[in-house]
Scaffold this active site. Structure first.
Site, mmCIF file in Angstrom:
data_model
loop_
_atom_site.group_PDB
_atom_site.id
_atom_site.type_symbol
_atom_site.label_atom_id
_atom_site.label_comp_id
_atom_site.label_asym_id
_atom_site.label_seq_id
_atom_site.Cartn_x
_atom_site.Cartn_y
_atom_site.Cartn_z
ATOM 1 N N LEU A 131 0.869 -1.165 0.000
ATOM 2 C CA LEU A 131 0.000 0.000 0.000
ATOM 3 C C LEU A 131 0.909 1.219 0.000
ATOM 4 O O LEU A 131 1.964 1.213 0.632
ATOM 5 C CB LEU A 131 -0.895 0.032 1.249
ATOM 6 C CG LEU A 131 -1.907 -1.109 1.420
ATOM 7 C CD1 LEU A 131 -2.655 -0.936 2.739
ATOM 8 C CD2 LEU A 131 -2.886 -1.154 0.257
ATOM 9 N N ASP A 132 0.499 2.262 -0.701
ATOM 10 C CA ASP A 132 1.278 3.498 -0.674
ATOM 11 C C ASP A 132 1.399 4.005 0.757
ATOM 12 O O ASP A 132 0.553 3.706 1.618
ATOM 13 C CB ASP A 132 0.613 4.567 -1.535
ATOM 14 C CG ASP A 132 0.600 4.208 -3.006
ATOM 15 O OD1 ASP A 132 1.473 3.427 -3.433
ATOM 16 O OD2 ASP A 132 -0.289 4.709 -3.719
ATOM 17 N N LYS A 133 2.415 4.797 1.000
ATOM 18 C CA LYS A 133 2.663 5.334 2.339
ATOM 19 C C LYS A 133 1.403 5.942 2.943
ATOM 20 O O LYS A 133 1.071 5.680 4.102
ATOM 21 C CB LYS A 133 3.768 6.395 2.268
ATOM 22 C CG LYS A 133 4.000 7.133 3.579
ATOM 23 C CD LYS A 133 5.036 8.238 3.412
ATOM 24 C CE LYS A 133 5.200 9.033 4.705
ATOM 25 N NZ LYS A 133 6.189 10.133 4.549
ATOM 26 N N ARG B 219 -5.418 5.405 -8.001
ATOM 27 C CA ARG B 219 -5.153 6.837 -8.129
ATOM 28 C C ARG B 219 -5.052 7.246 -9.594
ATOM 29 O O ARG B 219 -5.599 8.280 -10.010
ATOM 30 C CB ARG B 219 -3.865 7.181 -7.371
ATOM 31 C CG ARG B 219 -3.940 6.878 -5.879
ATOM 32 C CD ARG B 219 -2.579 6.867 -5.207
ATOM 33 N NE ARG B 219 -1.951 8.187 -5.238
ATOM 34 C CZ ARG B 219 -0.707 8.404 -4.834
ATOM 35 N NH1 ARG B 219 0.045 7.397 -4.385
ATOM 36 N NH2 ARG B 219 -0.201 9.618 -4.889
#
Length: 324
Positions: A152-154, A251
């Site tokens: 998962l992205d930060k 995104r």
């Protein structure tokens, strides 16, 4: 684990101090490129690391920083700054609290908070999920990437699965490749979506901005299915289901539709007249449901976690009937 570095280029002789190793290049290496000679002289270091040191000026031949393709002829004085690589910090366990949703001998399912980097990299060599995993389960040091099979992205919160054994990791990777892992996200996007749909658009590296992803011809297959959960005056809450798992997929796909995620600093350039949306400090994305087949028992398993508090509070402020 990808090779990364976070060094500053050497700009003066003082940077080659106590850790500098002077070597005279042997005649038998004459005719080799610099990078090839380095690999012969320093086999304890990976080629990627040596290439990184070359690019960052940590290697000098007769006082000058050479190109990697330059040839050596023997007799040159080589200096290499062999200071302990900062990436070694990525392999150290750290006592970082984890929100464990499920754990057995094969799997570890976590609820990752926003702000926690999953994998170490430039600028984030410590304080990552990988460091936390090595403290929580030291045996993960024997599993590639400490068992991490997807990321998962930060600034994305929510569910993430970790394999605790090599066998479990292999099985989970195959499930991901077969698109049988069920990953559901809540995303708050700018603007009003009338209905749900599917985005089937290939994703690859942005041709101009190499740190970004984009829908590009010839990119890797990427499929996102989305449904509308709730509409607000200037935003829509959607549920996204991933069929593939490309970098930044939701995104990029939502931005491609003209409805970028609220708070997205990379793909969400659209501004909002609603100051509450404009002020949200991260991409409004939360992985709330995860389903898979247990790699040992074969049981069909599924987990859900509540929405991260900051996103739930934003929805409440917008007048949500679902998150009150």
């Amino acid at each position: 684990m990808n090779e990364r570095a976070d060094y500053s280029p050497a700009e003066d002789d003082d940077s080659f101090a106590e850790s500098t190793i002077p070597v005279v290049i042997p005649a038998e290496l004459g005719g080799l490129r610099v990078d090839q000679a380095l690999a012969r002289l320093f086999p304890e270091h990976s080629r990627s690391r040596l290439q990184t040191w070359l690019k960052e000026g940590r290697v000098r031949i007769d006082g000058a920083s050479p190109e990697s393709k330059r040839k050596v002829w023997g007799g040159e004085r080589l200096e290499i700054d062999e200071a302990p690589p900062v990436e070694m910090l990525a392999e150290l366990p750290e006592d970082i609290p984890l929100r464990v949703v499920f754990e057995d001998a094969a799997l570890l399912v976590l609820d990752k908070p926003a702000g926690l980097v999953v994998h170490p990299g430039s600028g984030n060599w410590t304080g990552t999920l990988l460091n936390a995993l090595l403290h929580h389960a030291p045996a993960l040091a024997g599993v590639p990437r400490a068992g991490i099979v997807h990321r998962l992205d930060k600034d994305t919160s929510g569910l993430l699965v970790v394999a605790k054994t090599l066998e479990a990791q292999t099985d989970l990777v195959r499930q991901l490749q077969a698109r049988t892992v069920r990953r559901h996200y809540y995303a708050l996007v700018h603007g009003l979506l009338d209905k749900g749909g599917t985005v089937d658009a290939p994703i690859g590296r942005h041709p101009q901005h190499r740190t970004r992803m984009a829908v590009v011809p010839g990119g890797r297959t990427a499929v996102t299915r989305y449904t509308v959960c709730e509409r607000f005056e200037r935003a829509t809450l959607v549920e996204c289901r991933l069929e593939t798992g490309r970098t930044h997929q939701i995104r990029v796909h939502m931005a491609q539709l003209g409805h970028p995620l609220v708070g997205d600093p990379v793909y969400g350039s659209r501004r909002s007249a609603d100051p509450r949306l404009q002020a949200f400090p991260r991409q409004a994305l939360h992985a709330f449901r995860l389903g898979l087949i247990h790699p040992v028992t074969g049981a069909d398993m599924e987990w859900s976690v509540p929405m991260e508090a900051d996103l739930a509070n934003l929805l409440h402020a917008l007048g949500s009937r679902l998150w009150t």
